[in-house]
Design a protein around this motif. Structure first.
Motif, PDB file in Angstrom:
ATOM      1  N   LEU A  55       0.812  -1.215   0.000  1.00  0.00           N
ATOM      2  CA  LEU A  55       0.000   0.000   0.000  1.00  0.00           C
ATOM      3  C   LEU A  55       0.848   1.269   0.000  1.00  0.00           C
ATOM      4  CD1 LEU A  55      -2.786  -0.856   2.591  1.00  0.00           C
ATOM      5  CD2 LEU A  55      -3.135  -0.317   0.182  1.00  0.00           C
ATOM      6  N   LEU A  56       1.894   1.288   0.811  1.00  0.00           N
ATOM      7  CA  LEU A  56       2.630   2.526   1.040  1.00  0.00           C
ATOM      8  C   LEU A  56       4.083   2.496   0.610  1.00  0.00           C
ATOM      9  CD1 LEU A  56       1.193   3.275   4.583  1.00  0.00           C
ATOM     10  CD2 LEU A  56       0.542   4.340   2.425  1.00  0.00           C
ATOM     11  N   GLY A  57       4.534   1.402   0.035  1.00  0.00           N
ATOM     12  CA  GLY A  57       5.946   1.215  -0.281  1.00  0.00           C
ATOM     13  C   GLY A  57       6.641   2.412  -0.884  1.00  0.00           C
ATOM     14  N   ALA A  58       6.145   2.933  -1.984  1.00  0.00           N
ATOM     15  CA  ALA A  58       6.810   4.046  -2.661  1.00  0.00           C
ATOM     16  C   ALA A  58       6.441   5.393  -2.066  1.00  0.00           C
ATOM     17  CB  ALA A  58       6.449   4.026  -4.153  1.00  0.00           C
ATOM     18  N   GLU A  59       5.494   5.413  -1.156  1.00  0.00           N
ATOM     19  CA  GLU A  59       5.030   6.674  -0.569  1.00  0.00           C
ATOM     20  C   GLU A  59       5.914   7.149   0.583  1.00  0.00           C
ATOM     21  OE1 GLU A  59       2.129   8.470  -1.423  1.00  0.00           O
ATOM     22  OE2 GLU A  59       1.935   7.161  -3.150  1.00  0.00           O
ATOM     23  N   LEU A  60       6.583   6.216   1.254  1.00  0.00           N
ATOM     24  CA  LEU A  60       7.341   6.558   2.459  1.00  0.00           C
ATOM     25  C   LEU A  60       8.799   6.860   2.150  1.00  0.00           C
ATOM     26  CD1 LEU A  60       5.997   3.852   4.916  1.00  0.00           C
ATOM     27  CD2 LEU A  60       5.294   6.237   4.736  1.00  0.00           C
ATOM     28  N   THR A  61       9.290   7.931   2.739  1.00  0.00           N
ATOM     29  CA  THR A  61      10.706   8.232   2.613  1.00  0.00           C
ATOM     30  C   THR A  61      11.491   7.273   3.506  1.00  0.00           C
ATOM     31  OG1 THR A  61      10.626   9.827   4.422  1.00  0.00           O
ATOM     32  CG2 THR A  61      10.244  10.671   2.179  1.00  0.00           C
ATOM     33  N   LYS A  62      12.759   7.192   3.286  1.00  0.00           N
ATOM     34  CA  LYS A  62      13.597   6.268   4.054  1.00  0.00           C
ATOM     35  C   LYS A  62      13.486   6.505   5.565  1.00  0.00           C
ATOM     36  CE  LYS A  62      17.721   3.694   3.690  1.00  0.00           C
ATOM     37  NZ  LYS A  62      17.415   2.386   3.178  1.00  0.00           N
ATOM     38  N   ASP A  63      13.421   7.755   5.988  1.00  0.00           N
ATOM     39  CA  ASP A  63      13.349   8.040   7.420  1.00  0.00           C
ATOM     40  C   ASP A  63      11.952   7.812   8.005  1.00  0.00           C
ATOM     41  OD1 ASP A  63      12.574  10.264   5.878  1.00  0.00           O
ATOM     42  OD2 ASP A  63      12.919  11.633   7.552  1.00  0.00           O
ATOM     43  N   ASN A  64      10.964   7.503   7.173  1.00  0.00           N
ATOM     44  CA  ASN A  64       9.619   7.208   7.660  1.00  0.00           C
ATOM     45  C   ASN A  64       9.268   5.723   7.583  1.00  0.00           C
ATOM     46  OD1 ASN A  64       8.650   9.707   8.567  1.00  0.00           O
ATOM     47  ND2 ASN A  64       8.286  10.363   6.473  1.00  0.00           N
ATOM     48  N   GLN A  65      10.226   4.895   7.240  1.00  0.00           N
ATOM     49  CA  GLN A  65       9.994   3.453   7.185  1.00  0.00           C
ATOM     50  C   GLN A  65       9.840   2.904   8.599  1.00  0.00           C
ATOM     51  OE1 GLN A  65       9.758   1.475   4.380  1.00  0.00           O
ATOM     52  NE2 GLN A  65       9.953   3.332   3.147  1.00  0.00           N
ATOM     53  N   PRO A  66       8.980   1.889   8.788  1.00  0.00           N
ATOM     54  CA  PRO A  66       8.896   1.260  10.120  1.00  0.00           C
ATOM     55  C   PRO A  66      10.280   0.757  10.540  1.00  0.00           C
ATOM     56  CG  PRO A  66       7.070   0.575   8.757  1.00  0.00           C
ATOM     57  CD  PRO A  66       8.001   1.335   7.858  1.00  0.00           C
ATOM     58  N   ASP A  67      10.606   0.954  11.813  1.00  0.00           N
ATOM     59  CA  ASP A  67      11.952   0.656  12.288  1.00  0.00           C
ATOM     60  C   ASP A  67      12.033  -0.567  13.190  1.00  0.00           C
ATOM     61  OD1 ASP A  67      10.508   1.791  14.322  1.00  0.00           O
ATOM     62  OD2 ASP A  67      12.057   3.195  14.952  1.00  0.00           O
ATOM     63  N   GLY A  68      10.931  -1.272  13.366  1.00  0.00           N
ATOM     64  CA  GLY A  68      10.928  -2.478  14.192  1.00  0.00           C
ATOM     65  C   GLY A  68      11.077  -3.730  13.346  1.00  0.00           C
ATOM     66  N   GLU A  69      10.800  -4.864  13.958  1.00  0.00           N
ATOM     67  CA  GLU A  69      10.869  -6.147  13.248  1.00  0.00           C
ATOM     68  C   GLU A  69       9.863  -6.183  12.096  1.00  0.00           C
ATOM     69  OE1 GLU A  69       9.626 -10.704  14.229  1.00  0.00           O
ATOM     70  OE2 GLU A  69      10.480  -9.529  15.852  1.00  0.00           O
ATOM     71  N   LEU A  70       8.620  -5.846  12.377  1.00  0.00           N
ATOM     72  CA  LEU A  70       7.571  -5.790  11.355  1.00  0.00           C
ATOM     73  C   LEU A  70       6.942  -4.407  11.241  1.00  0.00           C
ATOM     74  CD1 LEU A  70       5.608  -9.110  12.034  1.00  0.00           C
ATOM     75  CD2 LEU A  70       7.091  -8.610  10.098  1.00  0.00           C
ATOM     76  N   PHE A  71       6.857  -3.723  12.355  1.00  0.00           N
ATOM     77  CA  PHE A  71       6.174  -2.433  12.397  1.00  0.00           C
ATOM     78  C   PHE A  71       7.119  -1.406  13.015  1.00  0.00           C
ATOM     79  CE2 PHE A  71       3.026  -5.864  12.771  1.00  0.00           C
ATOM     80  CZ  PHE A  71       2.408  -5.699  11.554  1.00  0.00           C
ATOM     81  N   ARG A  72       6.595  -0.318  13.480  1.00  0.00           N
ATOM     82  CA  ARG A  72       7.464   0.697  14.063  1.00  0.00           C
ATOM     83  C   ARG A  72       7.739   0.392  15.537  1.00  0.00           C
ATOM     84  NH1 ARG A  72       3.626   3.418  16.652  1.00  0.00           N
ATOM     85  NH2 ARG A  72       1.616   3.443  15.619  1.00  0.00           N
ATOM     86  N   ALA A  73       8.898   0.755  15.969  1.00  0.00           N
ATOM     87  CA  ALA A  73       9.292   0.501  17.357  1.00  0.00           C
ATOM     88  C   ALA A  73       9.018   1.707  18.248  1.00  0.00           C
ATOM     89  CB  ALA A  73      10.773   0.135  17.426  1.00  0.00           C
ATOM     90  N   GLY A  74       9.145   2.879  17.686  1.00  0.00           N
ATOM     91  CA  GLY A  74       8.992   4.097  18.478  1.00  0.00           C
ATOM     92  C   GLY A  74       7.656   4.768  18.263  1.00  0.00           C
TER      93      GLY A  74
END
Length: 113
Positions: A55-74
């Motif tokens: 859904l969002l692959g090309a929409e997110l900049t590198k610094d907005n990618q989820p940073d956890g194992e599967l989702f975001r950590a913070g």
């Protein structure tokens, strides 16, 4: 949005992705009646993450990618035009996984109407 819908409807992959293109293409895949493509709702956390990426692959900049194992950590916030937080997301990957697991369990529970 109209351009993305038109591009997805006509399967035009010859141009660079427009904003919302991935989202429109995925929604089209999920609702189409054609049995030639797999359009089943995800049944696992990994499947949800794959759908998120689709859904969002090309929409997110590198610094907005989820940073956890599967989702975001913070933490994550949705802000208004003046950069004030209007929504605070669920904090921590474990809590995200827990809540999504409840949703997945409910979506496959045949005893629910």
């Amino acid at each position: 949005m109209a351009e993305a819908l038109d591009t997805a409807t006509h399967n035009d992959n010859s141009t660079p992705p427009k904003r919302f293109h991935e989202m429109v293409s995925t929604f089209k895949l999920l609702i189409q009646k054609d049995d030639s493509q797999d359009s089943e709702f995800p049944q696992t956390l990994e499947g949800l993450r794959a759908l998120y990426d689709q859904l969002l692959g090309a929409e997110l900049t590198k610094d907005n990618q989820p940073d956890g194992e599967l989702f975001r950590a913070g933490p994550v916030y949705i802000t208004d035009g003046s950069n004030s937080a209007v929504h605070k997301g669920v904090y921590g990957e474990d809590e995200i996984k827990s809540r999504l697991s409840v949703m997945l369990d409910a979506s496959t529970d045949d005893s629910r109407p």
